[in-house]
Write a protein that holds these residues in place. Structure first.
Motif, PDB file in Angstrom:
ATOM      1  N   GLN A  87       0.830  -1.198   0.000  1.00  0.00           N
ATOM      2  CA  GLN A  87       0.000   0.000   0.000  1.00  0.00           C
ATOM      3  C   GLN A  87       0.866   1.250   0.000  1.00  0.00           C
ATOM      4  O   GLN A  87       1.839   1.344   0.738  1.00  0.00           O
ATOM      5  CB  GLN A  87      -0.922   0.017   1.211  1.00  0.00           C
ATOM      6  N   SER A 137       0.294   5.617  -0.131  1.00  0.00           N
ATOM      7  CA  SER A 137      -0.664   6.721  -0.099  1.00  0.00           C
ATOM      8  C   SER A 137       0.068   8.036   0.137  1.00  0.00           C
ATOM      9  O   SER A 137       1.194   8.055   0.609  1.00  0.00           O
ATOM     10  CB  SER A 137      -1.734   6.509   0.976  1.00  0.00           C
ATOM     11  N   SER A 184      -0.839  12.123   1.542  1.00  0.00           N
ATOM     12  CA  SER A 184      -1.779  13.109   2.078  1.00  0.00           C
ATOM     13  C   SER A 184      -1.037  14.429   2.193  1.00  0.00           C
ATOM     14  O   SER A 184       0.186  14.470   2.148  1.00  0.00           O
ATOM     15  CB  SER A 184      -2.345  12.659   3.430  1.00  0.00           C
ATOM     16  N   ARG A 194      -6.383  11.967   1.998  1.00  0.00           N
ATOM     17  CA  ARG A 194      -5.460  10.914   1.572  1.00  0.00           C
ATOM     18  C   ARG A 194      -5.807  10.398   0.179  1.00  0.00           C
ATOM     19  O   ARG A 194      -6.971  10.198  -0.149  1.00  0.00           O
ATOM     20  CB  ARG A 194      -5.494   9.759   2.559  1.00  0.00           C
ATOM     21  N   TYR A 195      -4.762  10.189  -0.606  1.00  0.00           N
ATOM     22  CA  TYR A 195      -4.900   9.600  -1.935  1.00  0.00           C
ATOM     23  C   TYR A 195      -4.122   8.294  -1.960  1.00  0.00           C
ATOM     24  O   TYR A 195      -2.926   8.270  -1.675  1.00  0.00           O
ATOM     25  CB  TYR A 195      -4.346  10.540  -3.020  1.00  0.00           C
ATOM     26  N   ASP A 196      -4.807   7.217  -2.312  1.00  0.00           N
ATOM     27  CA  ASP A 196      -4.146   5.922  -2.442  1.00  0.00           C
ATOM     28  C   ASP A 196      -3.606   5.790  -3.861  1.00  0.00           C
ATOM     29  O   ASP A 196      -4.330   6.034  -4.832  1.00  0.00           O
ATOM     30  CB  ASP A 196      -5.125   4.783  -2.152  1.00  0.00           C
ATOM     31  N   LYS A 207      -2.101   3.518  -7.014  1.00  0.00           N
ATOM     32  CA  LYS A 207      -2.370   2.176  -7.529  1.00  0.00           C
ATOM     33  C   LYS A 207      -1.143   1.673  -8.270  1.00  0.00           C
ATOM     34  O   LYS A 207      -0.531   2.399  -9.045  1.00  0.00           O
ATOM     35  CB  LYS A 207      -3.571   2.209  -8.458  1.00  0.00           C
ATOM     36  N   TRP A 248       3.842   3.223  -9.102  1.00  0.00           N
ATOM     37  CA  TRP A 248       2.601   3.511  -8.383  1.00  0.00           C
ATOM     38  C   TRP A 248       2.118   4.879  -8.840  1.00  0.00           C
ATOM     39  O   TRP A 248       2.916   5.807  -8.991  1.00  0.00           O
ATOM     40  CB  TRP A 248       2.843   3.512  -6.876  1.00  0.00           C
ATOM     41  N   ALA A 300      -1.168   7.973  -8.761  1.00  0.00           N
ATOM     42  CA  ALA A 300      -2.446   8.581  -8.350  1.00  0.00           C
ATOM     43  C   ALA A 300      -2.722   9.681  -9.368  1.00  0.00           C
ATOM     44  O   ALA A 300      -1.882  10.559  -9.585  1.00  0.00           O
ATOM     45  CB  ALA A 300      -2.353   9.158  -6.949  1.00  0.00           C
ATOM     46  N   HIS A 307       3.295   7.733   2.447  1.00  0.00           N
ATOM     47  CA  HIS A 307       3.293   6.504   3.245  1.00  0.00           C
ATOM     48  C   HIS A 307       3.545   5.326   2.307  1.00  0.00           C
ATOM     49  O   HIS A 307       2.725   5.034   1.434  1.00  0.00           O
ATOM     50  CB  HIS A 307       1.960   6.333   3.964  1.00  0.00           C
ATOM     51  N   SER A 365       7.093   6.370   6.532  1.00  0.00           N
ATOM     52  CA  SER A 365       6.502   7.650   6.158  1.00  0.00           C
ATOM     53  C   SER A 365       7.607   8.660   5.892  1.00  0.00           C
ATOM     54  O   SER A 365       8.585   8.724   6.617  1.00  0.00           O
ATOM     55  CB  SER A 365       5.602   8.186   7.268  1.00  0.00           C
TER      56      SER A 365
END
Length: 142
Positions: free
Chosen positions: A80, A82, A84, A96-98, A100, A107, A109, A129, A134
């Motif tokens: 995962q 993300s 923010s 927060r934006y995840d 992909k 990855w 977004a 993150h 982080s």
């Protein structure tokens, strides 16, 4: 007399509830990972985070325009990722934006929007993150 006991019980219950809430909030803040600050990172050109991940924001990085965030060379076992946004000494709410995972291993977004600042500031912090780590990167939006 019965009425007084009822109010005493309600007051005591409210105090217990407040104490539990404060304890839970303290536990939650202590369990959050500490973000490692990344110095000298131009998010438009791209930079390398301490774990080797390459970070790059699409352009333009503006307050009113959406942009993309891309991470390359993310460790392979990460499940995962993300991002923010926040500002120093200012609560920006939940944003927060995840990201992909893409077929090429990067990855992404797309269409990320920065939270608006009511004080017209443009000095943002990106909290990235990656798995359990982080990182915090400062940047200025247009």
């Amino acid at each position: 007399m019965v009425q007084n006991r009822k109010w005493l019980f309600i007051g005591l219950a409210l105090l217990v509830f407040a104490a539990v809430k404060v304890a839970a909030l303290y536990w939650w803040t202590q369990s959050q990972p500490t973000a490692e600050t990344v110095a000298a990172c131009d998010v438009r050109i791209g930079c390398t985070l301490p774990d080797g991940t390459k970070l790059k924001f699409g352009t333009p990085v503006g307050v009113k325009t959406p942009f993309d965030i891309r991470l390359d060379a993310v460790p392979p076992l990460v499940k995962q990722v993300s991002v923010s946004f926040s500002m120093r000494d200012m609560d920006m709410g939940f944003n927060r934006y995840d990201l992909k995972r893409q077929a090429d291993g990067s990855w992404l977004a797309e269409g990320v929007r920065l939270p608006l600042c009511t004080q017209q500031r443009h000095d943002y912090l990106a909290d990235i993150h990656i798995g359990g780590k982080s990182y915090q990167v400062g940047f200025t939006a247009e």
